[in-house]
Write a protein that holds these residues in place. Structure first.
Motif, PDB file in Angstrom:
ATOM      1  N   PRO A 543       0.581  -1.462   0.130  1.00  0.00           N
ATOM      2  CA  PRO A 543       0.116  -0.315   0.003  1.00  0.00           C
ATOM      3  C   PRO A 543       0.834   1.102   0.034  1.00  0.00           C
ATOM      4  O   PRO A 543       0.018   2.267  -0.718  1.00  0.00           O
ATOM      5  CB  PRO A 543      -1.073  -0.500   1.391  1.00  0.00           C
ATOM      6  N   TYR A 544       1.763   1.091   0.159  1.00  0.00           N
ATOM      7  CA  TYR A 544       3.017   2.632   0.211  1.00  0.00           C
ATOM      8  C   TYR A 544       3.811   3.153  -0.591  1.00  0.00           C
ATOM      9  O   TYR A 544       5.087   3.698  -1.177  1.00  0.00           O
ATOM     10  CB  TYR A 544       3.983   1.918   1.510  1.00  0.00           C
ATOM     11  N   LEU A 545       3.481   1.473  -1.453  1.00  0.00           N
ATOM     12  CA  LEU A 545       4.234   2.130  -3.035  1.00  0.00           C
ATOM     13  C   LEU A 545       3.162   2.682  -3.907  1.00  0.00           C
ATOM     14  O   LEU A 545       2.065   2.292  -3.782  1.00  0.00           O
ATOM     15  CB  LEU A 545       5.300   0.167  -3.331  1.00  0.00           C
ATOM     16  N   PRO A 546       4.177   3.163  -4.819  1.00  0.00           N
ATOM     17  CA  PRO A 546       3.215   3.597  -5.920  1.00  0.00           C
ATOM     18  C   PRO A 546       3.231   2.789  -6.951  1.00  0.00           C
ATOM     19  O   PRO A 546       3.531   1.326  -7.173  1.00  0.00           O
ATOM     20  CB  PRO A 546       4.520   4.248  -6.937  1.00  0.00           C
ATOM     21  N   ASP A 547       1.696   2.604  -7.183  1.00  0.00           N
ATOM     22  CA  ASP A 547       1.116   1.557  -8.349  1.00  0.00           C
ATOM     23  C   ASP A 547       1.937   1.512  -9.786  1.00  0.00           C
ATOM     24  O   ASP A 547       1.532   0.305  -9.825  1.00  0.00           O
ATOM     25  CB  ASP A 547      -0.794   2.287  -8.643  1.00  0.00           C
ATOM     26  N   LYS A 548       2.385   2.316 -10.125  1.00  0.00           N
ATOM     27  CA  LYS A 548       2.964   2.727 -11.039  1.00  0.00           C
ATOM     28  C   LYS A 548       3.969   3.623 -11.311  1.00  0.00           C
ATOM     29  O   LYS A 548       4.129   4.832 -10.995  1.00  0.00           O
ATOM     30  CB  LYS A 548       2.548   2.394 -12.543  1.00  0.00           C
ATOM     31  N   LEU A 549       5.479   3.173 -12.224  1.00  0.00           N
ATOM     32  CA  LEU A 549       6.435   3.910 -11.926  1.00  0.00           C
ATOM     33  C   LEU A 549       6.573   4.531 -14.132  1.00  0.00           C
ATOM     34  O   LEU A 549       5.907   3.388 -14.795  1.00  0.00           O
ATOM     35  CB  LEU A 549       7.870   2.956 -11.770  1.00  0.00           C
ATOM     36  N   GLU A 575       4.867  -1.530 -12.567  1.00  0.00           N
ATOM     37  CA  GLU A 575       4.409  -1.594 -11.219  1.00  0.00           C
ATOM     38  C   GLU A 575       4.720  -2.720 -10.777  1.00  0.00           C
ATOM     39  O   GLU A 575       5.654  -3.722 -10.487  1.00  0.00           O
ATOM     40  CB  GLU A 575       3.084  -2.553 -11.129  1.00  0.00           C
ATOM     41  N   PRO A 576       4.920  -2.704  -8.806  1.00  0.00           N
ATOM     42  CA  PRO A 576       5.997  -3.287  -8.088  1.00  0.00           C
ATOM     43  C   PRO A 576       5.531  -4.414  -7.726  1.00  0.00           C
ATOM     44  O   PRO A 576       3.752  -4.408  -7.878  1.00  0.00           O
ATOM     45  CB  PRO A 576       6.281  -2.380  -6.918  1.00  0.00           C
ATOM     46  N   TYR A 577       5.962  -5.920  -7.813  1.00  0.00           N
ATOM     47  CA  TYR A 577       4.872  -7.087  -7.211  1.00  0.00           C
ATOM     48  C   TYR A 577       5.687  -7.584  -6.184  1.00  0.00           C
ATOM     49  O   TYR A 577       4.752  -8.524  -6.267  1.00  0.00           O
ATOM     50  CB  TYR A 577       5.237  -7.932  -8.896  1.00  0.00           C
ATOM     51  N   CYS A 578       6.314  -7.918  -6.183  1.00  0.00           N
ATOM     52  CA  CYS A 578       6.844  -8.570  -5.246  1.00  0.00           C
ATOM     53  C   CYS A 578       8.797  -8.089  -3.952  1.00  0.00           C
ATOM     54  O   CYS A 578       8.938  -7.259  -5.339  1.00  0.00           O
ATOM     55  CB  CYS A 578       7.571 -10.068  -5.805  1.00  0.00           C
ATOM     56  N   LEU A 579       9.045  -8.701  -3.528  1.00  0.00           N
ATOM     57  CA  LEU A 579      10.149  -9.216  -2.811  1.00  0.00           C
ATOM     58  C   LEU A 579      11.001  -9.800  -3.700  1.00  0.00           C
ATOM     59  O   LEU A 579      11.024 -11.351  -3.770  1.00  0.00           O
ATOM     60  CB  LEU A 579      10.426  -8.691  -1.568  1.00  0.00           C
ATOM     61  N   CYS A 608      11.311  -6.873 -16.348  1.00  0.00           N
ATOM     62  CA  CYS A 608      10.628  -7.516 -14.512  1.00  0.00           C
ATOM     63  C   CYS A 608      12.672  -7.499 -14.275  1.00  0.00           C
ATOM     64  O   CYS A 608      13.796  -7.984 -14.383  1.00  0.00           O
ATOM     65  CB  CYS A 608      11.089  -9.332 -15.471  1.00  0.00           C
ATOM     66  N   ARG A 609      12.528  -6.622 -13.261  1.00  0.00           N
ATOM     67  CA  ARG A 609      13.888  -6.236 -12.360  1.00  0.00           C
ATOM     68  C   ARG A 609      13.551  -5.112 -11.214  1.00  0.00           C
ATOM     69  O   ARG A 609      12.607  -4.959 -11.291  1.00  0.00           O
ATOM     70  CB  ARG A 609      14.623  -5.366 -13.177  1.00  0.00           C
ATOM     71  N   SER A 610      14.774  -5.327 -10.305  1.00  0.00           N
ATOM     72  CA  SER A 610      14.573  -4.717  -9.102  1.00  0.00           C
ATOM     73  C   SER A 610      15.297  -2.960  -9.563  1.00  0.00           C
ATOM     74  O   SER A 610      15.892  -2.631 -10.329  1.00  0.00           O
ATOM     75  CB  SER A 610      14.952  -5.344  -8.413  1.00  0.00           C
ATOM     76  N   MET A 611      14.459  -2.278  -8.937  1.00  0.00           N
ATOM     77  CA  MET A 611      14.807  -0.977  -9.320  1.00  0.00           C
ATOM     78  C   MET A 611      14.394  -0.165  -7.273  1.00  0.00           C
ATOM     79  O   MET A 611      15.125   1.039  -7.178  1.00  0.00           O
ATOM     80  CB  MET A 611      13.469   0.071  -9.438  1.00  0.00           C
ATOM     81  N   GLN A 612      14.122  -0.814  -5.966  1.00  0.00           N
ATOM     82  CA  GLN A 612      14.481   0.223  -5.082  1.00  0.00           C
ATOM     83  C   GLN A 612      15.154  -1.058  -4.263  1.00  0.00           C
ATOM     84  O   GLN A 612      14.531  -1.994  -4.310  1.00  0.00           O
ATOM     85  CB  GLN A 612      13.171   0.477  -4.302  1.00  0.00           C
ATOM     86  N   THR A 613      15.949  -0.382  -3.126  1.00  0.00           N
ATOM     87  CA  THR A 613      16.475  -1.350  -1.931  1.00  0.00           C
ATOM     88  C   THR A 613      15.131  -1.421  -1.362  1.00  0.00           C
ATOM     89  O   THR A 613      14.565  -0.636  -0.256  1.00  0.00           O
ATOM     90  CB  THR A 613      17.603  -1.097  -1.645  1.00  0.00           C
ATOM     91  N   PHE A 614      15.070  -2.233  -0.523  1.00  0.00           N
ATOM     92  CA  PHE A 614      14.312  -3.049   0.598  1.00  0.00           C
ATOM     93  C   PHE A 614      14.905  -3.840   2.131  1.00  0.00           C
ATOM     94  O   PHE A 614      15.921  -4.006   1.936  1.00  0.00           O
ATOM     95  CB  PHE A 614      13.277  -4.086   0.393  1.00  0.00           C
ATOM     96  N   ASP A 702      15.225  -6.804  -2.185  1.00  0.00           N
ATOM     97  CA  ASP A 702      14.907  -5.720  -3.326  1.00  0.00           C
ATOM     98  C   ASP A 702      13.185  -5.859  -3.883  1.00  0.00           C
ATOM     99  O   ASP A 702      12.638  -6.555  -3.578  1.00  0.00           O
ATOM    100  CB  ASP A 702      15.977  -6.463  -4.375  1.00  0.00           C
ATOM    101  N   ILE A 703      13.063  -4.614  -4.052  1.00  0.00           N
ATOM    102  CA  ILE A 703      12.149  -4.524  -4.463  1.00  0.00           C
ATOM    103  C   ILE A 703      11.601  -5.176  -6.189  1.00  0.00           C
ATOM    104  O   ILE A 703      12.248  -3.827  -7.027  1.00  0.00           O
ATOM    105  CB  ILE A 703      11.112  -3.442  -4.057  1.00  0.00           C
ATOM    106  N   MET A 704      10.908  -5.664  -6.172  1.00  0.00           N
ATOM    107  CA  MET A 704      10.735  -6.092  -7.937  1.00  0.00           C
ATOM    108  C   MET A 704       9.385  -5.402  -8.433  1.00  0.00           C
ATOM    109  O   MET A 704       8.906  -5.038  -8.199  1.00  0.00           O
ATOM    110  CB  MET A 704      10.992  -7.630  -8.035  1.00  0.00           C
ATOM    111  N   TYR A 705      10.220  -4.692  -8.911  1.00  0.00           N
ATOM    112  CA  TYR A 705       8.851  -4.698 -10.519  1.00  0.00           C
ATOM    113  C   TYR A 705       8.704  -4.705 -11.969  1.00  0.00           C
ATOM    114  O   TYR A 705       9.793  -5.398 -12.448  1.00  0.00           O
ATOM    115  CB  TYR A 705       9.649  -2.438 -11.291  1.00  0.00           C
TER     116      TYR A 705
END
Ligand SMILES: O=C(O)CCC(=O)C(=O)O
Ligand SMILES: [Fe+2]
Length: 986
Positions: A543-549, A575-579, A608-614, A702-705
C-alpha cells in the motif's frame, strides 16, 4: 577364438614386423610362471599359442637357468619342470646358473643373442631379427621385456593365452617410420614439381582421396553399397590412417563397451592420425609451393623450416605455415600430456562431474581436430558429418556446464538457512497462531470472522497478534526523495525483529562477506532464501508503494528516477509486484561499517527487474552509537572518500582501516529504529556508517517491478541483440568459442549496438567488437595513447620547450654580448631541457615496448575466454552514418578470476557527461558475468579524470609508485571487487 581378437593380434604382429622385422619361426621365451599356469589349466602351449599368434611358426624355448631355478624349488615345481624340459633351450651363456629373472632379462636384450659355438640349438639366435616374445605371468618380467624388446608379451589369464598390446616406444617408432614414409612421398612430389611445373593434380588427387566419412564419428554408419572405385578410395584412406586402426569402429566400440582398460590407448592413434595428416598436408604444400628441400627436422625446431627456405616463401603464407607447424606441435604435446597417464589413473581422483567434463572435452577436442584436418584438405567441415558430431557433443557439454555453474553459485548458505528455519523462533508465532485458531474453531465462537483472520494468517511467518497494522505504520519522508526514498516506521513489530535476529544467530551463518576488503565492508552477513517471508513483507509494504512508475524514454530516467538502466529498456509503465526472496541479514559489531556504494540490482529480463532497496532495521541504535545509513552526494568526486580512509584502533585493540564519506558529502542520515523499513531507489549512493557501540542488525532485499505496458516495438531488435549477445558471452565465457562465434555471426550489425545514456543525458552508441572488427579497428587502440601523448606533450611544452628556447636564447646572448650571466643561465637551463628530452625519448620507446601494446591484436583476436573485450562508443546523433568515435575501454584477462581494465579513453569534448562511468560500469558487469571476481588497473596522477571515475566506481588504490618513465609522477594501482557487479546486462 573370436575373430576380433585374432584380427587384433594380427595387427599387433604386423606392426612388430613392420617396425623390427620378425624371425620365422618366431621365438617365444617361456618362464616357469607361464609353464606352471599352462600345467594348471591343462593348456597345450604350442597349439594354443600357434592359434593365438595368427598361425605363425613358433619356436617355444626356455633357458637353462629357468630350469635350474625350478629344480631348486623342489617337488612343488616338478610338473612345471617337466613342461619346461620339453622345450628347446635358448643359449644363455651362464656357466653358473643365475636367477631366472636375471637370465631372461639378459636373453631378451638384443645384444645377448650372439650364439656360442658349443651350444647347439635349433633356435637361431644369430638371426638379426631375433627378437623373442616373452611368455610370462610375472608382470614385472613382462614390463622389463616391453622395455628391452619393444615387443608385446604373452600371458595366461584364466587358462586363456593373451597377447599384450604394443609398448608405447614401439608405437612411437612405428609412427616415425610412417612419417618418414610420408616425407619420402613428399620429396618425390618435390622432385616432380622441380622437373616440370607444379603438378596441381597431386594436390587435387590428395584432396579428393581424403574425403569420406568422419572416422571419429560415433553415429551409426549408413550402409552403402560401395562401388569398386569407392572401395579403393576408402582403402587408401585407411592405409593412410593406420593399417591397423579403424577409427570409427574404435570409437563405436568404446561407446558400446564403456571405458575398458584399452581405451586410453586408442586416442593415441587418433592423435597420430591427425598429426600425420596435418604434417603430410604441410609437406605436400611446401613441396608444391616451391621446389625446395624440406628440412628433415621439420617438426623439431621452432619454426620447422630452415631460415633460407623460409625466406623464399611469401610473408603471408610463411606466417600461416609456421602457425600450422606450431599448432601441430601444441596439439601433439597436449595429447601427449593426456595420454601419458592411463585413463583410469588420470580420472581416479576426479568427481563424476569433472570426469564427464574431461571425457566430453576430449571427445570435442578430437572432433575439432578432425574439423581442422578437413579444413586443411580444403573441404568445408560445416557440411561434413563432423559438424553433427560436434553438435551432438555440445548438448551434454552444456548440461555438464550448467551443473558446474550451479556449483559455482554458493550464494546461499543452505545449512545456515536450514538452521535458521529449524531454530524456528520466528516461526513460533505462526505455530502459536495456528494453535489458537484451532482452539478458537473448537470453541466455535464468532466462527466466521475469526476463521477469516486465521485463514489469512495460516501460512504467515509474521506475527498476527503483533499486527503492525493495529499500531499503524507511519510513513516518514527522506529529504526531497519523494517516492524514491522513504521510511516506514513500525513496519515490523519488536517481537518479529527479535525472532529474526535470534533465528539468524541460532543458524550460526552470520559470516564476513566474501570477496570484500575489510576497509570497504566489514559487517557480517547471512543470505537466506525465504519466499514466504518475502511474500508477507511485500503484502505489508504494497500500500505504500506507487501503483506504477512511468518512464517515457525521452527524459533522462537516471536523473528523474535514479534507477540503473538504459532508457529504451525502461520505457513504459512498471508496477511493483514482489520482493526478491533472497534476503540478506547483516550484523554490525562496534567498529564495523559498509563504505559508500550503490546497491546491486536483480534483472530477470527486460520486463522484470528490481528498482528499489528494501531494508529493515532489526535493532534500535541511538545516534550517539553511530551506525546510521548515510545518503551521499554522488556529484562529488569519490577521491574525497578515498582520502578519508582512516585507521582506527577499536575497543578490542584491533587496528582497522575504513573508507567512509566526509561529513560534507552527507545529504541526510537515517538512524536505525527497530522495525523501521527504509525504501530507496537503487541508484542512490549511500553508506552504512561505522557503529561505535552496541550491535546493529538489518534485513535487506530488493523490490521487484514488472512491465505493465508492452515494450516499445522499435526496440525489438535491440532486445534480440541483447539476448544474443548475452548468450554469446555466456558461451564464450564457458570456452565454447565456436558457438559463440556462430551466435555473434547471426547478429545483425546494427543490432550489436546498444544505446547508453550518460549522467547528463548524452546518448551514445556502445559497441562490443567482434574479433574480426577488432582487427579492422586496430588503429583505434592507439587513441588512448595518442591522447596520453598529447597530454604529455602539453606538460612538456610548458617546461621543455620553454626551457629549450630560454637556454638557446641565453646561449645566443652570451655568444653575442659575451655576458657571463647569460652563459650561466644557458648552462643552468640546458641540462634540464636535455633531461626532459631524454624522458620523452624513454617514454616513446617504452610505449612501443609495452607487452600488451605489442600483443594487442593477439588479445583482441584470440579465441576463448582470455580475450580482451573492448567497448567502443560513438555519438548517437540521428542519421549519422559514421558517427565519430568518442572513447574506448577494454579488459584484459590477467589470471584466474582477475582481469584488468585498460585503455579507458574519452575525448576531451565528451568528458564530464558520465561517459567514463557508464562504460566502466558496463565493462565491470560484462567481466563479472564472465566469472571474474576482481578488476585491476594502473593509472597515473596525470589522468585525474580517469582517477575520479575509478574511485567513483569503488576502485580502491592498492599501490603507488614512480617509474623511470615518468619520474616524479606517481603511478597508482587500483582494484575493485566484481562480485556484486554480476547480473544480466540492463
Ligand atoms: O547498514 C546500513 O545502514 C546500510 C547497509 C547497506 O547499504 C546494504 O546492505 O546494502
Ligand atoms: Fe546498500
Amino acid at each position: 577364438m573370436r575373430a576380433k581378437k585374432l584380427k587384433r593380434n594380427r595387427r599387433i604382429l604386423d606392426a612388430c614386423a613392420e617396425t623390427f622385422g620378425l624371425a620365422d619361426p618366431l621365438p617365444v621365451l617361456i618362464d616357469s610362471s607361464f609353464a606352471r599356469m599352462a600345467l594348471r589349466h591343462k593348456v597345450n602351449m604350442s597349439d594354443q599359442l600357434h592359434r593365438l599368434l595368427d598361425g605363425r611358426n613358433l619356436a617355444l624355448c626356455t633357458t637353462r637357468c629357468v630350469i635350474k631355478e625350478c629344480q631348486l624349488l623342489g617337488p612343488v615345481m616338478a610338473g612345471t619342470l617337466k613342461v619346461l624340459s620339453c622345450l628347446e633351450l635358448h643359449p644363455c651363456h651362464h656357466k653358473r646358473a643365475t636367477t631366472a629373472v636375471r637370465c631372461l632379462t639378459k636373453a631378451l636384450r638384443p645384444v645377448a643373442t650372439e650364439p656360442t659355438v658349443d651350444e647347439a640349438s635349433s633356435v637361431s639366435a644369430s638371426d638379426p631379427n631375433w627378437r623373442p616374445l616373452l611368455a610370462s605371468n610375472s608382470e614385472r618380467l613382462r614390463s622389463l621385456a616391453h622395455e628391452l624388446t619393444g615387443m608385446p608379451c604373452l600371458l595366461l589369464e584364466h587358462g586363456q593365452p593373451l597377447l599384450t598390446g604394443l609398448p608405447a616406444d614401439t608405437r612411437r617408432l612405428l609412427a616415425e617410420r610412417r612419417l618418414r614414409g610420408l616425407r619420402a612421398e613428399a620429396d618425390e612430389a618435390a622432385a616432380v614439381a622441380a622437373a616440370a611445373t607444379v603438378d596441381a593434380s597431386v594436390l587435387k588427387r590428395r584432396r579428393r582421396r581424403q574425403r569420406g566419412a568422419n572416422p571419429l564419428s560415433c553415429l551409426k554408419k549408413k550402409r552403402k553399397r560401395q562401388t569398386e572405385q569407392q572401395q579403393q578410395k576408402s582403402d587408401e584412406v585407411h592405409c593412410n590412417i593406420d593399417n591397423n586402426v579403424d577409427l570409427s569402429s574404435t570409437i563405436c566400440r568404446r561407446r558400446k563397451r564403456g571405458r575398458r582398460a584399452g581405451w586410453s590407448r586408442r586416442p593415441w592413434h587418433v592423435r597420430q592420425f591427425i598429426v600425420e595428416q596435418l604434417q603430410q598436408q604441410f609437406l605436400v604444400f611446401i613441396t608444391a609451393t616451391s621446389p625446395m628441400e624440406v628440412d628433415d627436422d621439420l617438426e623439431a625446431d621452432s619454426g620447422g623450416v630452415g631460415g633460407s627456405q623460409l625466406d623464399d616463401i611469401p610473408d603471408e603464407i610463411r606466417a600461416n605455415l609456421l602457425r600450422l607447424v606450431g599448432s601441430v606441435d601444441e596439439v601433439e604435446s597436449a595429447f601427449d600430456a593426456v595420454m601419458r597417464q592411463p585413463y583410469e589413473e588420470r580420472t581416479a581422483d576426479m568427481t563424476p562431474l569433472e570426469k564427464a567434463k574431461f571425457d566430453l572435452t576430449f571427445l570435442y577436442g578430437m572432433n575439432a581436430l578432425y574439423w581442422v584436418y578437413l579444413r586443411c584438405q580444403g573441404q568445408d567441415p560445416s557440411k561434413h558429418s563432423v559438424r553433427s558430431e560436434l553438435d551432438r557433443v555440445v548438448g551434454p557439454m552444456r548440461r555438464v556446464q550448467a551443473e558446474a555453474d550451479k556449483a559455482r553459485q554458493p550464494r546461499i548458505d543452505v545449512d545456515a538457512a536450514k538452521r535458521f528455519v529449524k531454530a524456528g523462533m520466528w516461526r513460533a508465532a505462526h505455530d502459536k497462531a495456528r494453535q489458537r485458531r484451532l482452539e478458537r474453531e473448537q470453541a466455535a465462537a464468532t466462527a466466521a470472522d475469526e476463521k477469516a483472520i486465521g485463514d489469512e494468517n495460516e501460512e504467515a511467518n509474521l506475527d498476527p497478534d503483533e499486527s503492525v497494522e493495529a499500531a499503524g505504520i507511519c510513513r516518514v519522508p527522506i529529504s526531497d526523495f519523494g517516492n524514491q526514498g522513504f521510511v516506514l516506521r513500525g513496519f515490523l513489530s519488536p517481537g518479529e525483529c527479535q525472532r529474526l535476529v535470534d533465528s539468524a544467530e541460532a543458524s550460526g551463518g552470520l559470516k564476513p562477506t566474501p570477496f570484500f576488503r575489510q576497509e570497504y565492508r566489514s559487517c557480517h552477513r547471512l543470505v537466506l532464501h525465504e519466499p514466504e517471508l518475502a511474500r508477507q513483507m511485500f503484502l505489508r509494504l504494497r500500500p505504500y508503494l506507487p501503483d506504477k512508475l512511468t518512464f517515457n524514454g525521452q527524459d533522462d530516467p537516471i536523473t528523474s528516477h535514479r534507477v540503473h538502466g538504459a532508457p529504451w529498456l525502461l520505457k513504459g509503465n512498471w508496477e511493483p509486484y514482489c520482493l526478491n526472496p533472497v534476503l540478506r541479514l547483516c550484523r554490525y559489531h562496534p567498529g564495523q561499517h559498509f563504505s559508500p556504494h550503490y546497491d546491486g540490482l536483480l534483472v530477470h529480463d527486460d520486463a522484470c527487474r528490481s528498482m528499489q532497496t528494501f531494508m529493515v532495521y532489526l535493532t534500535d541504535n541511538p545516534a550517539s552509537d553511530g551506525g546510521a545509513t548515510n545518503f551521499l552526494d554522488d556529484g562529488l568526486s569519490m577521491s574525497s572518500l578515498i582520502s578519508t580512509t582512516e585507521s582506527a584502533t577499536e575497543s578490542d585493540g584491533t587496528e582497522r582501516q575504513r573508507m567512509s564519506a566526509p561529513q560534507s558529502q552527507i545529504i541526510c542520515q537515517v538512524h536505525p529504529e527497530r522495525g523501521s523499513l527504509l525504501v530507496f531507489n537503487h541508484y542512490r549512493l549511500h553508506e552504512g556508517e561505522r557503529l561505535a557501540a552496541g550491535v546493529k542488525y538489518i534485513l535487506r532485499s530488493d523490490i521487484m517491478y514488472r512491465r505493465i505496458t508492452a515494450a516499445p516495438q522499435s526496440d525489438e531488435k535491440f532486445r534480440e541483440a541483447l539476448r544474443l549477445q548475452q548468450e554469446a558471452e555466456r558461451l564464450e565465457s564457458r570456452g565454447q568459442a565456436d558457438e559463440a562465434q556462430l551466435i555473434s555471426g547471426s547478429m545483425e550489425d546494427q543490432a550489436k549496438e546498444e544505446q547508453l545514456v550518460c549522467r547528463t543525458g548524452l546518448k551514445l552508441r556502445m559497441r562490443l567488437l567482434t574479433a574480426k572488427e577488432a582487427e579492422e579497428y586496430f588503429w583505434v587502440a592507439l587513441m588512448p595513447y595518442s591522447w596520453t601523448n598529447r597530454r604529455l606533450a602539453e606538460i612538456i611544452a610548458t617546461c621543455w620547450q620553454t626551457r629549450t628556447a630560454c637556454a638557446t636564447l641565453a646561449a645566443l646572448a652570451a655568444w653575442r654580448w659575451r655576458r657571463p650571466v647569460a652563459w650561466l643561465l644557458a648552462g643552468a637551463l640546458a641540462p634540464t631541457a636535455l633531461l626532459h628530452s631524454l624522458r620523452l625519448l624513454l617514454w616513446l620507446i617504452s610505449t612501443r615496448q609495452l607487452p600488451d601494446y605489442a600483443r594487442f591484436p593477439e588479445f583482441w583476436c584470440g579465441e576463448g575466454p582470455n580475450r580482451l573485450y573492448g567497448v567502443f562508443l560513438d555519438s548517437a546523433e540521428a542519421g549519422q552514418q559514421q558517427p565519430p568515435l568518442v572513447g574506448t575501454v577494454a579488459s584484459l584477462h590477467l589470471d584466474g578470476d582477475t582481469c584488468e581494465l585498460q585503455r579507458l579513453g574519452v575525448l576531451p569534448a565528451y568528458r564530464g557527461h558520465g561517459v567514463g562511468d557508464a562504460v566502466c560500469r558496463r565493462l565491470m558487469r560484462l567481466c563479472a558475468n564472465r566469472g571474474y571476481r576482481r578488476m585491476q588497473l594502473g593509472t597515473t596522477q596525470l589522468q585525474q579524470y580517469a582517477v575520479d571515475i575509478y574511485e567513483r566506481l569503488g576502485f580502491i588504490r592498492t599501490d603507488q609508485f614512480t617509474s623511470i618513465i615518468l619520474p616524479g609522477v606517481p603511478i597508482y594501482r587500483y582494484e575493485a571487487e566484481l562480485s556484486d557487479a554480476a547480473g544480466p546486462l540492463d
